[in-house]
Design a protein around this motif. Sequence first.
Motif, PDB file in Angstrom:
ATOM      1  N   ASP A   1      49.718  84.576   5.743  1.00  0.00           N
ATOM      2  CA  ASP A   1      48.643  84.032   4.902  1.00  0.00           C
ATOM      3  C   ASP A   1      49.277  83.529   3.611  1.00  0.00           C
ATOM      4  O   ASP A   1      50.181  84.193   3.087  1.00  0.00           O
TER       5      ASP A   1
ATOM      6  N   SER B   1      35.858  85.400   3.650  1.00  0.00           N
ATOM      7  CA  SER B   1      35.642  86.858   3.727  1.00  0.00           C
ATOM      8  C   SER B   1      35.699  87.515   2.357  1.00  0.00           C
ATOM      9  O   SER B   1      35.209  88.624   2.182  1.00  0.00           O
TER      10      SER B   1
ATOM     11  N   VAL C   1      25.916  90.181   3.982  1.00  0.00           N
ATOM     12  CA  VAL C   1      24.763  90.817   4.627  1.00  0.00           C
ATOM     13  C   VAL C   1      25.155  91.377   5.999  1.00  0.00           C
ATOM     14  O   VAL C   1      25.857  90.713   6.769  1.00  0.00           O
TER      15      VAL C   1
ATOM     16  N   CYS D   1      31.523  78.262  -0.968  1.00  0.00           N
ATOM     17  CA  CYS D   1      32.240  79.094   0.014  1.00  0.00           C
ATOM     18  C   CYS D   1      32.168  78.351   1.340  1.00  0.00           C
ATOM     19  O   CYS D   1      31.159  77.725   1.646  1.00  0.00           O
TER      20      CYS D   1
ATOM     21  N   LYS E   1      29.717  90.346   9.397  1.00  0.00           N
ATOM     22  CA  LYS E   1      29.016  91.603   9.723  1.00  0.00           C
ATOM     23  C   LYS E   1      29.537  92.266  10.997  1.00  0.00           C
ATOM     24  O   LYS E   1      29.320  93.460  11.221  1.00  0.00           O
TER      25      LYS E   1
HETATM   26  C1  LIG Z   1      28.627  81.449   1.421  1.00  0.00           C
HETATM   27  C2  LIG Z   1      28.905  82.327   2.593  1.00  0.00           C
HETATM   28  C3  LIG Z   1      28.102  83.413   2.810  1.00  0.00           C
HETATM   29  C4  LIG Z   1      28.281  84.194   3.942  1.00  0.00           C
HETATM   30  N1  LIG Z   1      27.479  85.273   4.103  1.00  0.00           N
HETATM   31  C5  LIG Z   1      27.668  86.052   5.184  1.00  0.00           C
HETATM   32  C6  LIG Z   1      26.876  87.220   5.339  1.00  0.00           C
HETATM   33  O1  LIG Z   1      26.063  87.540   4.478  1.00  0.00           O
HETATM   34  N2  LIG Z   1      27.079  87.981   6.460  1.00  0.00           N
HETATM   35  C7  LIG Z   1      28.009  87.648   7.408  1.00  0.00           C
HETATM   36  O2  LIG Z   1      28.108  88.341   8.411  1.00  0.00           O
HETATM   37  N3  LIG Z   1      28.788  86.548   7.280  1.00  0.00           N
HETATM   38  C8  LIG Z   1      28.628  85.761   6.195  1.00  0.00           C
HETATM   39  N4  LIG Z   1      29.409  84.670   6.026  1.00  0.00           N
HETATM   40  C9  LIG Z   1      30.383  84.312   7.067  1.00  0.00           C
HETATM   41  C10 LIG Z   1      31.667  85.083   6.930  1.00  0.00           C
HETATM   42  O3  LIG Z   1      32.077  85.126   5.592  1.00  0.00           O
HETATM   43  C11 LIG Z   1      32.723  84.439   7.805  1.00  0.00           C
HETATM   44  O4  LIG Z   1      32.241  84.268   9.121  1.00  0.00           O
HETATM   45  C12 LIG Z   1      34.021  85.240   7.868  1.00  0.00           C
HETATM   46  O5  LIG Z   1      34.343  85.776   6.634  1.00  0.00           O
HETATM   47  C13 LIG Z   1      35.130  84.336   8.376  1.00  0.00           C
HETATM   48  O6  LIG Z   1      36.323  85.041   8.366  1.00  0.00           O
HETATM   49  P1  LIG Z   1      37.678  84.335   8.786  1.00  0.00           P
HETATM   50  O7  LIG Z   1      38.694  85.407   8.864  1.00  0.00           O
HETATM   51  O8  LIG Z   1      37.427  83.496   9.991  1.00  0.00           O
HETATM   52  O9  LIG Z   1      37.982  83.278   7.625  1.00  0.00           O
HETATM   53  P2  LIG Z   1      38.477  83.490   6.132  1.00  0.00           P
HETATM   54  O10 LIG Z   1      37.956  84.733   5.549  1.00  0.00           O
HETATM   55  O11 LIG Z   1      38.207  82.231   5.421  1.00  0.00           O
HETATM   56  O12 LIG Z   1      40.059  83.704   6.289  1.00  0.00           O
HETATM   57  C14 LIG Z   1      40.884  82.659   6.674  1.00  0.00           C
HETATM   58  C15 LIG Z   1      42.271  82.951   6.102  1.00  0.00           C
HETATM   59  O13 LIG Z   1      43.166  81.932   6.583  1.00  0.00           O
HETATM   60  C16 LIG Z   1      44.118  81.749   5.580  1.00  0.00           C
HETATM   61  N5  LIG Z   1      44.829  80.494   5.782  1.00  0.00           N
HETATM   62  C17 LIG Z   1      44.424  79.236   5.443  1.00  0.00           C
HETATM   63  N6  LIG Z   1      45.401  78.338   5.717  1.00  0.00           N
HETATM   64  C18 LIG Z   1      46.445  79.050   6.236  1.00  0.00           C
HETATM   65  C19 LIG Z   1      47.758  78.710   6.679  1.00  0.00           C
HETATM   66  N7  LIG Z   1      48.179  77.458   6.675  1.00  0.00           N
HETATM   67  N8  LIG Z   1      48.565  79.695   7.132  1.00  0.00           N
HETATM   68  C20 LIG Z   1      48.147  81.004   7.134  1.00  0.00           C
HETATM   69  N9  LIG Z   1      46.914  81.382   6.723  1.00  0.00           N
HETATM   70  C21 LIG Z   1      46.082  80.432   6.274  1.00  0.00           C
HETATM   71  C22 LIG Z   1      43.316  81.792   4.276  1.00  0.00           C
HETATM   72  O14 LIG Z   1      44.133  82.056   3.160  1.00  0.00           O
HETATM   73  C23 LIG Z   1      42.327  82.924   4.574  1.00  0.00           C
HETATM   74  O15 LIG Z   1      42.790  84.167   4.074  1.00  0.00           O
HETATM   75  C24 LIG Z   1      29.290  83.879   4.884  1.00  0.00           C
HETATM   76  C25 LIG Z   1      30.157  82.813   4.633  1.00  0.00           C
HETATM   77  C26 LIG Z   1      29.990  82.038   3.496  1.00  0.00           C
HETATM   78  C27 LIG Z   1      30.907  80.899   3.271  1.00  0.00           C
END
Ligand SMILES: Cc1cc2nc3c(=O)[nH]c(=O)nc-3n(C[C@H](O)[C@H](O)[C@H](O)COP(=O)(O)OP(=O)(O)OC[C@H]3O[C@@H](n4cnc5c(N)ncnc54)[C@H](O)[C@@H]3O)c2cc1C
Length: 388
Positions: free
Chosen positions: A33, A44, A50, A315, A348
């Motif tokens: 990362d 995240s 929620v 976000c 969640k």
């Molecule tokens: C406004 C908002 C509100 C939300 N509210 C809720 C809620 O209330 N309840 C719920 O269940 N879900 C909610 N969600 C959805 C939830 O946040 C996401 O589904 C979840 O956090 C996604 O996780 P992820 O690991 O896929 O992505 P992320 O958490 O975005 O992680 C992706 C990671 O990839 C890394 N990355 C990027 N480019 C590279 C690279 N080139 N090499 C290596 N790493 C890299 C980034 O640094 C990051 O750490 C919400 C989302 C948003 C945007």
Amino acid sequence: MANSSIIIVGAGVFGAAAALELRKRGHEVVLLDPGPIPHVLASSTDISKVLRMDYGADEFYMELMEAAFRGWEAWNESWGTPLFHQTGMLLLAGGTMNPGGFEYDSLELLRKRGHQPEHLPADQLMERFPAWDTKEYPEGYINPRAGWAESGEVVARLISQGKTLGVDVRGGSAFASTLDDGSRVAGVRTTDGQQLKAEYVIVAAGSWTPSLLPLMEEFMWAVGQPVFHFLVEDVAAYQPPNFVIWGADMSNSGWYGFPALDDGTLKVANHGPGKRQSAGAPREVDADAEDKFRAFFRSALPGLAEAPMISNRLCMYCDTWDGDFWIDHDPDRPGLLIATGGSGHGFKFAPMLGPIIADVLEGKPNRFAHRFKWRARGELKTEYARYS
Ligand SMILES: Cc1cc2nc3c(=O)[nH]c(=O)nc-3n(C[C@H](O)[C@H](O)[C@H](O)COP(=O)(O)OP(=O)(O)OC[C@H]3O[C@@H](n4cnc5c(N)ncnc54)[C@H](O)[C@@H]3O)c2cc1C
């Protein structure tokens, strides 16, 4: 396939949960990362998310969340300090609750599955939750089996548990491209020129995924959603039991929010069409966003209409074409697995994400994995008929 070497790209909740689970199963795991982790721009990373099982008539997600709640409770116990707070959730209907409506269908399904939601007509709504002006919400219900999690803290906890078990966490290291051996993906190239080999590569880069792997652009895209933090003075008036997690005609208006933290910070967000843009593009909420939040407050939460705004941010969702997550091997590129597509509602399910991703990687049966498999793009469903 025990003891495989695995590189995971992205340390958000999908990547962090997968790294911990795969390490527990005996695999060698490197987690990349750009960091620092939790990354400030990751979806995240926030003060709260929620946790609810109310998904309209969609029994699949309710069942998945029933299992996830048991996982959250086990995590709370293992962590000592709870990061999941069960406050209950108030769901306000934007009209009379009828079959086919999100609130009606959720309530029916909760009852069918043996849960204890409580239906609330308007007079009881205002009595129980005095911060609300319910003129636009003639009825609703409260589901005690719901709450919120300190999402950024959760990711930090999963990462530190992973490190303790031997996950090689490399903050400051970013994926540039896959390292291919014929049609097989045999590792990754990083932006600083390293070539890292592994038997499997899991791309869990959230909303960055379609820009890192353009082959995924057909199936998913990044969409920005506004989140605002306001400051309340009368904290108790905006905390349980007076004020809990809420959704106000959520499937149509997109409005949802959280109780105030002890320091008076109150988070509200809107889950609308959003702003389609690349995850790497500058992130700014629309100029009129604050006005829209305050207009909503004036009609539904009048006590917040003049509340000072502490901060706001855009976000990013990684939206799939049908709103379901994407957890599967690339059918054309053995060695590559995609784990992303949270579509605004993935956090969640954190306790279930690790086991699902690990089962899919290992080719083991998993009763939830079918919904997240690689799938051709079909006709778009009611695009915004999904909820955070
Ligand atoms: C406004 C908002 C509100 C939300 N509210 C809720 C809620 O209330 N309840 C719920 O269940 N879900 C909610 N969600 C959805 C939830 O946040 C996401 O589904 C979840 O956090 C996604 O996780 P992820 O690991 O896929 O992505 P992320 O958490 O975005 O992680 C992706 C990671 O990839 C890394 N990355 C990027 N480019 C590279 C690279 N080139 N090499 C290596 N790493 C890299 C980034 O640094 C990051 O750490 C919400 C989302 C948003 C945007």
